[in-house]
Motif scaffolding. Structure first.
Motif, short mmCIF file in Angstrom:
data_model
loop_
_atom_site.label_atom_id
_atom_site.label_comp_id
_atom_site.label_asym_id
_atom_site.label_seq_id
_atom_site.Cartn_x
_atom_site.Cartn_y
_atom_site.Cartn_z
N THR A 133 16.10 21.07 6.39
CA THR A 133 16.46 21.20 5.23
C THR A 133 16.93 19.64 4.88
O THR A 133 18.07 19.55 5.24
N VAL A 134 16.37 18.68 4.73
CA VAL A 134 16.67 16.80 4.47
C VAL A 134 16.55 16.67 2.79
O VAL A 134 15.89 16.85 2.23
N ARG A 135 18.15 16.32 2.71
CA ARG A 135 18.46 16.31 0.74
C ARG A 135 18.59 14.33 1.31
O ARG A 135 19.18 14.20 1.29
N VAL A 136 18.16 14.25 -0.31
CA VAL A 136 18.35 12.37 -0.51
C VAL A 136 18.29 12.47 -2.31
O VAL A 136 17.62 12.65 -2.29
N LEU A 137 19.75 11.89 -2.28
CA LEU A 137 20.40 12.02 -3.58
C LEU A 137 20.81 10.78 -3.97
O LEU A 137 21.05 9.96 -3.60
N PHE A 138 19.51 9.98 -5.15
CA PHE A 138 19.75 8.89 -5.22
C PHE A 138 20.84 8.66 -6.88
O PHE A 138 21.00 9.46 -7.52
N THR A 189 10.06 19.14 -2.45
CA THR A 189 10.83 18.55 -4.02
C THR A 189 11.34 17.72 -4.60
O THR A 189 12.34 16.74 -3.91
N ALA A 190 10.75 17.17 -5.30
CA ALA A 190 11.53 15.75 -5.99
C ALA A 190 11.82 16.23 -7.37
O ALA A 190 10.83 16.45 -8.31
N HIS A 191 12.94 16.42 -8.24
CA HIS A 191 13.42 16.90 -8.93
C HIS A 191 14.94 16.61 -8.94
O HIS A 191 15.29 16.08 -8.53
N GLY A 192 14.82 15.88 -10.60
CA GLY A 192 16.50 15.22 -11.11
C GLY A 192 16.35 14.13 -10.03
O GLY A 192 15.30 13.75 -10.30
N ARG A 193 17.69 14.11 -9.60
CA ARG A 193 17.66 12.45 -8.79
C ARG A 193 17.90 13.21 -7.41
O ARG A 193 17.91 11.79 -6.42
N ALA A 194 16.90 14.51 -7.30
CA ALA A 194 17.61 14.34 -5.33
C ALA A 194 15.27 14.84 -4.69
O ALA A 194 14.52 15.05 -6.04
N GLN A 247 21.90 3.10 -2.27
CA GLN A 247 22.76 3.25 -2.98
C GLN A 247 22.98 4.84 -2.80
O GLN A 247 23.49 6.00 -3.79
N ALA A 248 21.64 5.49 -2.04
CA ALA A 248 22.17 7.10 -2.67
C ALA A 248 22.50 7.37 -0.72
O ALA A 248 23.14 7.25 -0.47
N ARG A 249 22.73 9.19 -0.75
CA ARG A 249 23.57 9.93 0.08
C ARG A 249 21.95 10.47 0.99
O ARG A 249 21.59 11.63 -0.28
N ALA A 250 22.12 10.81 1.69
CA ALA A 250 21.46 11.04 2.49
C ALA A 250 21.77 12.37 4.15
O ALA A 250 22.78 12.18 4.06
N ASP A 251 21.28 13.93 3.50
CA ASP A 251 21.91 14.86 4.21
C ASP A 251 20.98 15.64 4.60
O ASP A 251 19.79 15.75 4.10
#
Length: 399
Positions: free
Chosen positions: A387-392, A317-322, A373-377
């Motif tokens: 579920t892996v999420r990368v927030l840009f 899923t690619a939505h918003g900044r995630a 400069q993104a965060r991965a959790d």
């Protein structure tokens, strides 16, 4: 101009000099103010004393007209004029008082200077004590005792903040050094294992003349060589992403996700295990390196496909900044999730099976995310999988 000597000597000179200067200015001001009113005070006191009759009059000279009419045996006196003898007396008293005051002031200033220097030396030592503690701790540190901390016991202030910041820095250094040691050890182990397998396969293949055995050894050597190549490529990619970005450009993340997802949806592994790979995207543009971002998406999708089960799914899923990748698969203990972003970390011990990864997938994802400069959790799914999420960052944050 920089004073010679250590910081304590310089602070002592500064503090002591300021105290002595303040004392000299105070003494000078007192002497000036006293001198301004001393003459008037003494002159007024003398005249008042004479007017009250307490001061005897001076004898009249024999040539004075009143002296002829004075009776024998009597003394004739006249009042002293303030403008004559009184003025001379006042000036002399003023000068003597000023000299005595100046002498006392200079002696006091000398004693005050000695006390000021001693006090400044003590005060500079107290101020610089935390710096000395930091210096001694830094000198003792090495790779074996990075666990030591300053733990300064002092009131809140700039030096307390400096010591706490130093402790925080040591925490980060200890973590990084530990991670580097584990990384080097794991990389050496992985490469050594591949070389050992290649050596054993080569020795067995050279010792037999059976064509089928030679063919099996050949396939095994090729598999090990491919695994070693992927491992080296992963290490190089990890090193490149850790160095940061040389340039940034707009990247259509949604298009990138759809391209990579379509590629993995028809891959041999997805077909063999009947794993559904699908994408759900809305237009998303981020600033970054398109090559590194491609590797990030590939590692996420490839990792989700590799650690899955038959008939499972992978949803990107690619939505918003995630960017989010969700998959089915074996149960993941929640307490182990944060460690999966470290190099060579796996849920299970490596079996050296065909298609098995090197354990660098999520660590590369985290490194590329940091470079952008993104965060991965990540979080474990209740039914199994991850579920892996990368927030840009937003446009203003990534600028």
């Amino acid at each position: 101009m920089r004073l010679p000597g250590g910081e304590r000597a310089r602070l002592t000179a500064l503090y002591g000099g300021l105290l002595v200067l303040a004392g000299a200015m105070l003494i000078g001001l007192i002497n000036f103010l006293v001198a301004q009113g001393l003459y008037t005070t003494i002159s007024g006191a003398v005249v008042a004393r004479m007017d009250s009759g307490a001061t005897p009059a001076l004898p009249l000279p024999s040539s004075h007209p009143s002296a002829a009419s004075a009776s024998p045996g009597s003394e004739v006196f006249q009042r002293a004029e303030p403008s004559g003898e009184v003025s001379t007396f006042t000036r002399a008293a003023e000068q003597a008082t000023q000299n005595q005051l100046l002498t006392i002031s200079l002696i006091t200033l000398a004693v005050f200077a000695i006390v000021s220097v001693a006090l400044a030396w003590w005060m500079a030592g107290r101020v610089l004590r935390p710096v000395g503690v930091i210096t001694r701790t830094a000198r003792k540190l090495s790779g074996e005792n990075l666990h030591e901390r300053i733990a300064l016991d002092a009131p809140s202030g700039e030096l307390k903040q400096l010591a706490d910041t130093f402790d925080d820095m040591l925490d980060r250094i200890e973590h990084l050094v530990g991670a580097q040691k584990r990384f080097a050890a794991n990389a050496a182990h992985e490469l050594r294992t591949s070389l050992a397998v290649q050596r054993a396969a080569a020795e067995i293949g050279l010792a037999t003349s059976d064509p089928e055995a030679v063919a099996r050894i050949r396939r095994k050597l090729i598999e090990v060589a491919d695994s070693s190549e992927r491992l080296i490529e992963g290490l190089l990619l990890l090193s490149v992403s850790d160095q940061g970005l040389d340039h940034r450009e707009p990247v259509a993340l949604d298009e990138l996700v759809r391209t990579v997802t379509a590629e993995y949806a028809v891959s041999q592994q997805a077909r063999d295990h009947h794993i559904a790979v699908r994408a759900q995207t809305t237009p998303v543009t981020v600033q970054g390196d398109p090559v590194l971002l491609t590797h990030l998406v590939r590692n996420l999708v490839g990792n989700a496909l590799r650690y899955n089960h038959d008939g499972g799914h992978v949803t990107v899923t690619a939505h918003g900044r995630a960017l989010e990748v969700d998959n089915s698969g074996p149960h993941v203990p929640p307490e182990t999730v944060p460690y999966l972003f470290e190099p060579f970390r796996r849920l299970e011990e490596r079996r050296h099976a065909r298609g098995e990864g090197a354990g660098l997938g999520l660590s590369i994802v985290a490194s590329i995310a940091r470079a952008h400069q993104a965060r991965a959790d990540a979080e474990a799914n209740p039914g199994g999988g991850l579920t892996v999420r990368v927030l840009f960052p937003g446009p203003e944050e990534g600028a």
